[in-house]
Design a protein around this motif. Structure first.
Motif, PDB file in Angstrom:
ATOM      1  N   GLY A  54      50.029  34.850  34.304  1.00  0.00           N
ATOM      2  CA  GLY A  54      48.769  35.490  34.650  1.00  0.00           C
ATOM      3  C   GLY A  54      48.816  36.988  34.420  1.00  0.00           C
ATOM      4  N   THR A  55      47.661  37.595  34.499  1.00  0.00           N
ATOM      5  CA  THR A  55      47.579  39.031  34.280  1.00  0.00           C
ATOM      6  C   THR A  55      47.074  39.701  35.548  1.00  0.00           C
ATOM      7  OG1 THR A  55      45.357  38.732  33.402  1.00  0.00           O
ATOM      8  CG2 THR A  55      47.161  38.839  31.800  1.00  0.00           C
ATOM      9  N   GLU A  56      47.337  40.975  35.634  1.00  0.00           N
ATOM     10  CA  GLU A  56      46.939  41.717  36.822  1.00  0.00           C
ATOM     11  C   GLU A  56      45.509  42.215  36.680  1.00  0.00           C
ATOM     12  OE1 GLU A  56      48.598  45.181  39.733  1.00  0.00           O
ATOM     13  OE2 GLU A  56      49.584  44.869  37.819  1.00  0.00           O
ATOM     14  N   ASN A  57      44.783  42.186  37.798  1.00  0.00           N
ATOM     15  CA  ASN A  57      43.436  42.726  37.808  1.00  0.00           C
ATOM     16  C   ASN A  57      43.462  44.072  38.532  1.00  0.00           C
ATOM     17  OD1 ASN A  57      40.666  43.167  39.154  1.00  0.00           O
ATOM     18  ND2 ASN A  57      40.258  41.620  37.582  1.00  0.00           N
ATOM     19  N   GLU A  58      43.057  45.119  37.816  1.00  0.00           N
ATOM     20  CA  GLU A  58      43.123  46.478  38.353  1.00  0.00           C
ATOM     21  C   GLU A  58      42.208  46.655  39.561  1.00  0.00           C
ATOM     22  OE1 GLU A  58      42.916  50.737  36.261  1.00  0.00           O
ATOM     23  OE2 GLU A  58      43.631  49.153  34.916  1.00  0.00           O
ATOM     24  N   ASP A  59      41.014  46.050  39.516  1.00  0.00           N
ATOM     25  CA  ASP A  59      40.068  46.169  40.634  1.00  0.00           C
ATOM     26  C   ASP A  59      40.632  45.529  41.899  1.00  0.00           C
ATOM     27  OD1 ASP A  59      38.268  47.485  39.016  1.00  0.00           O
ATOM     28  OD2 ASP A  59      37.148  45.668  38.494  1.00  0.00           O
ATOM     29  N   LEU A  60      41.277  44.366  41.726  1.00  0.00           N
ATOM     30  CA  LEU A  60      41.873  43.697  42.881  1.00  0.00           C
ATOM     31  C   LEU A  60      43.015  44.537  43.446  1.00  0.00           C
ATOM     32  CD1 LEU A  60      42.234  41.375  44.860  1.00  0.00           C
ATOM     33  CD2 LEU A  60      43.557  40.147  43.111  1.00  0.00           C
ATOM     34  N   PHE A  61      43.836  45.088  42.558  1.00  0.00           N
ATOM     35  CA  PHE A  61      44.949  45.920  43.022  1.00  0.00           C
ATOM     36  C   PHE A  61      44.423  47.091  43.859  1.00  0.00           C
ATOM     37  CE2 PHE A  61      47.832  49.562  42.432  1.00  0.00           C
ATOM     38  CZ  PHE A  61      48.987  49.025  42.972  1.00  0.00           C
TER      39      PHE A  61
END
Length: 612
Positions: free
Chosen positions: A535-542
């Motif tokens: 999976g990839t990271e979501n900047e908004d979630l971080f």
């Protein structure tokens, strides 16, 4: 107890309290050694997991572990981190009121505390009273290099620690440090009277930290480069180390004028002012600290993303420990070292006037060699600590931009000719003025504008001349006479170049393009640091997770990274757990934090998943 049972208990304790499934290299071995009541000397880099080496055996042993620590701020940080994991810990120090200290003493005597942090001075005063009445499981001497005059951070009060083994001969001692060369290691073992200690040396490699050296920058250019670097690291915590107190003030003012929250830390400030700066930094109320080397030992902040050295450090030990304050969470972090001939001259003066002239000059020379190297910088660092590697790191400026060379004979001859024509009675600043054709007061006052070489190098910028002179010094074409007002003296090798008997090869100077204002460096979690998750990271979630962490931390008056580290937040934003059990399975989340914070974080993640 059976070995298999001990192994199982160690693993269970690691997961329950610290949230990790596996030990880092050497940790398991060290813990088993301490549980067998044997002395140990542990060398492990900053962020390498030293604390678990004594905290976990403390949890598995009867009684209370005594941890000797040099700074109240460091004790506070460690105790908060332990308590946030559900571990009974306290710190006995002068910051507490008498009621607090009385309650702590009673808790220790009753066996209700698993770890007690204490200063070396306090340990000496308590040894015949509190310590005598306690059931002590082990002694841990943190920052153990402070005991040795050969260490880079000698503290006289540490030399009293030798009394521990005399008064408590059956209790094991673990001495821990991030930086100690061979002579310092031997001194630590001797002064602590360690009994047949086993020395554990972890790898000093911190591959997540990039290493860059910038040579020959003048003050204005250096300031511009610092601001551009900070701009690329928008909002990220960093430390700028300076040689003098006044420089910390001027750089901080420059940064503050850009609207960036920045504090100052040096020995000229009151203890209250220093404590406030440190507390503001730890709690993210300020983004940057400009500091002398007095700052940092008490910092356990895991999300420092960068460190800048405004000047050359006095030794590789100091440099390594200071850059080690970046990226303690294992995520990519950047370091820059600015270096000039002026630094070298001043540090040589300090080393020459010190009580340990020979060893301090040797340490400075090794630091100089690192700064001037044209081979992989990480290999030089590792080699200094007795660790060899056959591969270049790929994460230092030399690896990223291998040096190109050219025939620099004419450039060198111009400089050497100017030195000779002034009867070798000038320093680097005046030499550059002559070469550049500057009619400065000093030049005209001595008539140097009449020299044949006056203006012979006006086509070369000042900063490049600074760099070329550093190269020439490294190549041995001239020496600096520190006892003659830092005048430059040509060597026999230099004479050969000057009279055309030999050629001089110099390194091409590459200047990077200025950063576009407002353009932030994007943090890329490379494969090496992607935690092995799909999976990839979501900047908004971080960012949302960061906001929630800050809110929870403020409610408890804790630094944000003690609630959950940046690394854990990255893991959460990649794996996006939606149940408490999934949340607890994340590396770095133990049982206590799972129960305490799980619901809040799961609620946020579920909202995010439902809306995407």
């Amino acid at each position: 107890m059976q070995q298999s049972l001990i192994n199982s208990l160690m693993k269970d304790t690691l997961k329950t309290y610290f949230g990790y499934d596996n030990f880092r290299p050497l940790q398991e071995e060290i813990i088993r050694h301490i549980l067998n009541k044997k002395d140990a000397l542990v060398l492990m880099p900053t962020g390498g997991g030293k604390s678990i080496c004594y905290q976990l055996p403390a949890l598995l042993s009867e009684g209370t572990a005594i941890v000797v620590s040099p700074l109240i701020s460091l004790m506070k940080d460690q105790v908060e981190a332990l308590q946030s994991n559900g571990i009974a810990a306290g710190a006995l120090n002068s910051n507490n009121d008498e009621t607090e200290n009385a309650n702590l003493r009673r808790a220790c005597i009753d066996g209700r505390l698993k770890l007690l942090y204490i200063s070396p001075e306090k340990l000496v005063t308590e040894k015949d009273y509190l310590l005598r009445d306690m059931n002590i499981s082990l002694f841990a001497i943190d920052e153990a290099h402070c005991i040795s005059q050969w260490g880079h951070d000698f503290r006289p009060e540490y030399t009293q620690m030798g009394i521990i083994h005399q008064q408590f001969p059956q209790i094991p001692i673990i001495a821990l440090t991030a930086t100690a060369d061979k002579i310092t290691r031997e001194d630590i073992a001797r002064q602590l009277h360690l009994k047949n200690p086993r020395t554990f040396i972890s790898s000093f490699d911190r591959p997540n930290i990039s290493l860059t050296v910038k040579r020959g920058f003048q003050a204005k250019e250096k300031n511009k480069a610092i601001l551009e670097f900070i701009n690329r690291h928008s909002g990220e915590s960093g430390i700028i180390y300076c040689m003098s107190r006044s420089k910390t003030e001027t750089i901080a003012q420059m940064i503050q004028k850009q609207g960036i929250r920045c504090g100052v830390y040096h020995a000229g400030l009151s203890p209250q002012q220093r404590d406030k700066t440190q507390d503001d930094f730890i709690n993210d109320r300020i983004q940057i600290v400009c500091a002398t080397i007095a700052f940092g030992m008490g910092i356990d902040k895991s999300n420092v993303r960068w460190v800048i050295h405004n000047n050359l450090p006095k030794s590789i030990e100091s440099f390594y420990q200071e850059i080690g304050r970046a990226g303690r969470d294992g995520l990519p972090s950047d370091t820059i070292l600015f270096y000039s001939i002026g630094d070298l001259i001043l540090l040589t003066k300090f080393a020459t006037e010190s009580n340990q002239q020979t060893i301090n000059l040797e340490k400075l020379q090794r630091m100089q060699q690192y700064a001037e190297a044209d081979i992989c910088r990480r290999r030089i660092l590792l080699n200094y600590f007795g660790e060899t590697t056959t591969k270049d790191c790929g994460n230092c400026d030399v690896c990223k931009n291998p040096p190109e060379r050219f025939d620099g004979t004419i450039i060198v001859q111009k400089a050497l000719s100017a030195i000779i024509r002034t009867d070798q009675q000038i320093g680097t600043g005046l030499l550059i003025d002559i070469l550049r054709g500057n009619y400065s007061t000093e030049v005209t006052g001595k008539g140097y504008q009449e020299l044949k070489t006056f203006g012979a190098g006006r086509d070369i910028p000042v900063r490049n001349w600074q760099d070329y002179l550093l190269q020439m010094l490294q190549l041995g074409y001239f020496e600096i006479a520190y006892n003659e007002n830092n005048h430059l003296k040509i060597t026999s090798s230099g004479t050969d170049i000057l009279f055309g008997r030999a050629k001089a090869t110099l390194t091409v100077i590459h200047r990077e393009e200025s950063a576009i204002k407002g353009k932030k460096k994007k943090v890329i979690i490379s494969k090496e640091f992607s935690f092995g998750l799909p999976g990839t990271e979501n900047e908004d979630l971080f960012e949302a997770l960061r906001g929630l962490r800050k809110q929870l931390a403020d409610q408890e008056a804790l630094p944000a990274y003690i609630v959950l580290s940046d690394k854990v937040l990255h893991l959460l934003s990649i794996s996006r757990p939606t149940t408490i059990e999934e949340f607890g399975a994340i590396s770095g989340i133990g049982e206590y934090k799972k129960k305490k914070y799980g619901k809040d974080f799961i609620t946020l993640i579920k909202q995010f998943v439902d809306n995407t």
